[in-house]
Design an enzyme around this catalytic site. Structure first.
Site, short mmCIF file in Angstrom:
data_model
loop_
_atom_site.label_atom_id
_atom_site.label_comp_id
_atom_site.label_asym_id
_atom_site.label_seq_id
_atom_site.Cartn_x
_atom_site.Cartn_y
_atom_site.Cartn_z
N ALA A 144 -4.94 7.59 -3.83
CA ALA A 144 -3.59 7.18 -4.22
C ALA A 144 -3.67 5.70 -4.58
O ALA A 144 -3.49 4.83 -3.73
CB ALA A 144 -2.62 7.41 -3.07
N SER A 152 0.85 -1.20 0.00
CA SER A 152 0.00 0.00 0.00
C SER A 152 0.88 1.25 0.00
O SER A 152 2.07 1.17 -0.31
CB SER A 152 -0.93 -0.02 1.21
OG SER A 152 -1.92 0.97 1.08
N ASN A 153 0.31 2.38 0.35
CA ASN A 153 1.09 3.62 0.40
C ASN A 153 0.65 4.46 1.60
O ASN A 153 -0.21 4.05 2.36
CB ASN A 153 0.94 4.39 -0.92
CG ASN A 153 -0.52 4.66 -1.23
OD1 ASN A 153 -1.22 5.29 -0.46
ND2 ASN A 153 -1.00 4.11 -2.35
N HIS A 154 1.23 5.64 1.73
CA HIS A 154 1.02 6.43 2.95
C HIS A 154 -0.25 7.29 2.93
O HIS A 154 -0.46 8.08 3.83
CB HIS A 154 2.21 7.37 3.17
CG HIS A 154 3.45 6.63 3.57
ND1 HIS A 154 3.50 5.82 4.66
CD2 HIS A 154 4.69 6.61 3.01
CE1 HIS A 154 4.73 5.32 4.78
NE2 HIS A 154 5.46 5.79 3.77
#
Ligand code: CTP
Length: 409
Positions: free
Chosen positions: A278, A211-213
């Site tokens: 995102a 995943s991402n932030h």
């Protein structure tokens, strides 16, 4: 709470009746005042046994009213009732609800409720048995038939120590309902707006993912700003820890593929898509059905494949169906911000792109502020100063509003 245009300068009346939940009304009054609203508070006599008028005066900076005849203006109820844009009664006891349902007017609050010509919101608070009683239910039905909006009550532990349905909903949720009521008939009324938010998770096995932030904050702020303008909002979000946006239809997804499916479906009759999510660009080539074991190996090779480009799929759907009318993308960049944003606006056939430098300390993932440049379909760029994410959301919605109007859509 940051000032919100939907609340700034609004004349709100807050009625507080005799329930232990009256302390939550002070928090609500404080939040409304901080957001720039003029909050006039009326307490019933029994409310003053739970909380002092001075508490409300201190948080609103305005006189809190308690008494019908002791005030300067002898018809204060008419004045308050006529000038208010919204009357919120929170907490509303079974007694106050019964009085309103029957048109009784024997104190300042019930008199004002009769004199009020503005929308009324009521947040019941009482013991579960009292709420379920057929008399209370009949009174609430009467109020609903008269277009009063009843919010809650919520389930949980009550003052009696019993569990049940009777708790006043929390101030933040009430705030969402107040915004919704004030936004009705706004410049985006009748418009369907789809917003995506947060990061997606691409599963590796049943316990791990890539995943991402992304926190989802910018997308959630955009959903709120669109609701404030009266739009019908569908908020498609990846996993996050934010409270729901009151009034938005929430669609919770996990992966890019799930988000793509939800977006294409919601866009079939949408006026605008704002793609603030995102979305992961890559996912594991295969998802293991069982947990991948550490075993004896020294390492693990991970092969990734591209995820679906949702905005490209939306552009294809638009060619066939004409919907969504407008598409707004986001570009998270760490270098060559404007050039990359221009490239994306053309490639993804966007109406606008909001570019932000996620490597800046005061913008991007972990903070409440953002520094963005909005690039239009012709490549024109306008750089906005450092703003809160709520203010960026306002700017984006203003641009959407102007575009829809100027093109006659
Ligand atoms: N986006 C999308 N589908 C993806 C990836 C991104 O629809 N699979 C959307 C994002 O929601 C955003 C816009 O495309 O609105 C731009 O996202 P960004 O990550 O900046 O660009 P990418 O297309 O992923 O290009 P790159 O990774 O090369 O910067």
């Amino acid at each position: 709470m940051t000032p919100a245009p939907i609340l700034r300068g609004k004349r709100l009346l807050l009625g507080v009746t005799g329930s232990i939940a009256a302390y939550k009304a002070a928090d609500l009054a404080s939040k409304l005042a901080q957001a720039g609203a003029h909050v006039d508070v009326i307490l019933t006599e029994s409310a003053t046994k739970f909380i002092a008028p001075l508490t409300f005066q201190s948080v609103t900076g305005r006189k809190a009213h308690t008494d019908l005849w002791g005030d300067d203006a002898h018809v204060i109820h008419v004045g308050l009732g006529e000038s208010a844009e919204l009357l919120v009664i929170a907490p509303a006891t079974a007694d106050a609800i019964a009085k309103m349902a029957h048109g009784l007017a024997n104190d300042l609050l019930t008199l004002t409720a009769l004199a009020a010509r503005c929308p009324i919101l009521v947040a019941p608070a009482m013991d579960g048995g009292m709420f379920e009683h057929s008399a209370t239910q009949a009174n609430l039905r009467t109020l609903i038939e008269r277009d009063v909006t009843v919010i809650g009550p919520a389930e949980g532990r009550m003052a009696s120590g019993l569990m049940g349905k009777g708790r006043m909903v929390e101030p933040n949720e009430l705030l969402g309902h107040i915004r919704l009521a004030l936004g009705r008939g706004g410049p985006l009324a009748g418009r369907r707006v789809v917003v995506t938010a947060g990061g997606t998770q691409e599963a590796l096995d049943p316990v791990r993912f890539i995943s991402n932030h992304s926190s989802g904050k910018q997308g959630y702020a955009i959903a709120q700003a669109a609701l404030d303008r009266g739009a019908e909002v569908t908020l498609i979000a990846g996993p996050n820890s934010l409270p729901p946006v009151v009034g938005a239809v929430a669609v919770n997804v996990r992966s890019a593929a799930e988000m793509a499916e939800a977006v294409l479906k919601a866009c079939a009759d949408a006026d605008a898509l704002i793609m603030a999510a995102a979305v992961a660009d890559f996912k594991p080539e295969s998802e293991s059905e069982q947990k991948i074991k550490r075993g004896a190996s020294n390492g693990y090779d991970l092969r990734l494949t591209k995820t679906v480009d949702i905005l490209m799929a939306v552009a294809e759907q638009k060619e066939r169906t004409g919907k969504p009318t407008l598409t707004v993308g986001f570009a998270a960049e760490t270098q060559s911000l404007i050039e990359n944003a221009r490239e994306k606006v053309f490639k993804k056939k966007l109406s606008l792109i909001v570019a932000n430098d996620v490597s800046a300390a005061d913008a991007g993932f972990f903070v409440d502020t953002n520094r963005v440049t909005i690039v239009d379909a012709g490549g024109g760029a306008s750089e906005l100063p450092l703003m809160s994410k709520a203010e960026v959301a306002e700017s984006v919605c203003e641009r959407i509003e102007r575009l829809l109007k100027s093109k006659g859509w």
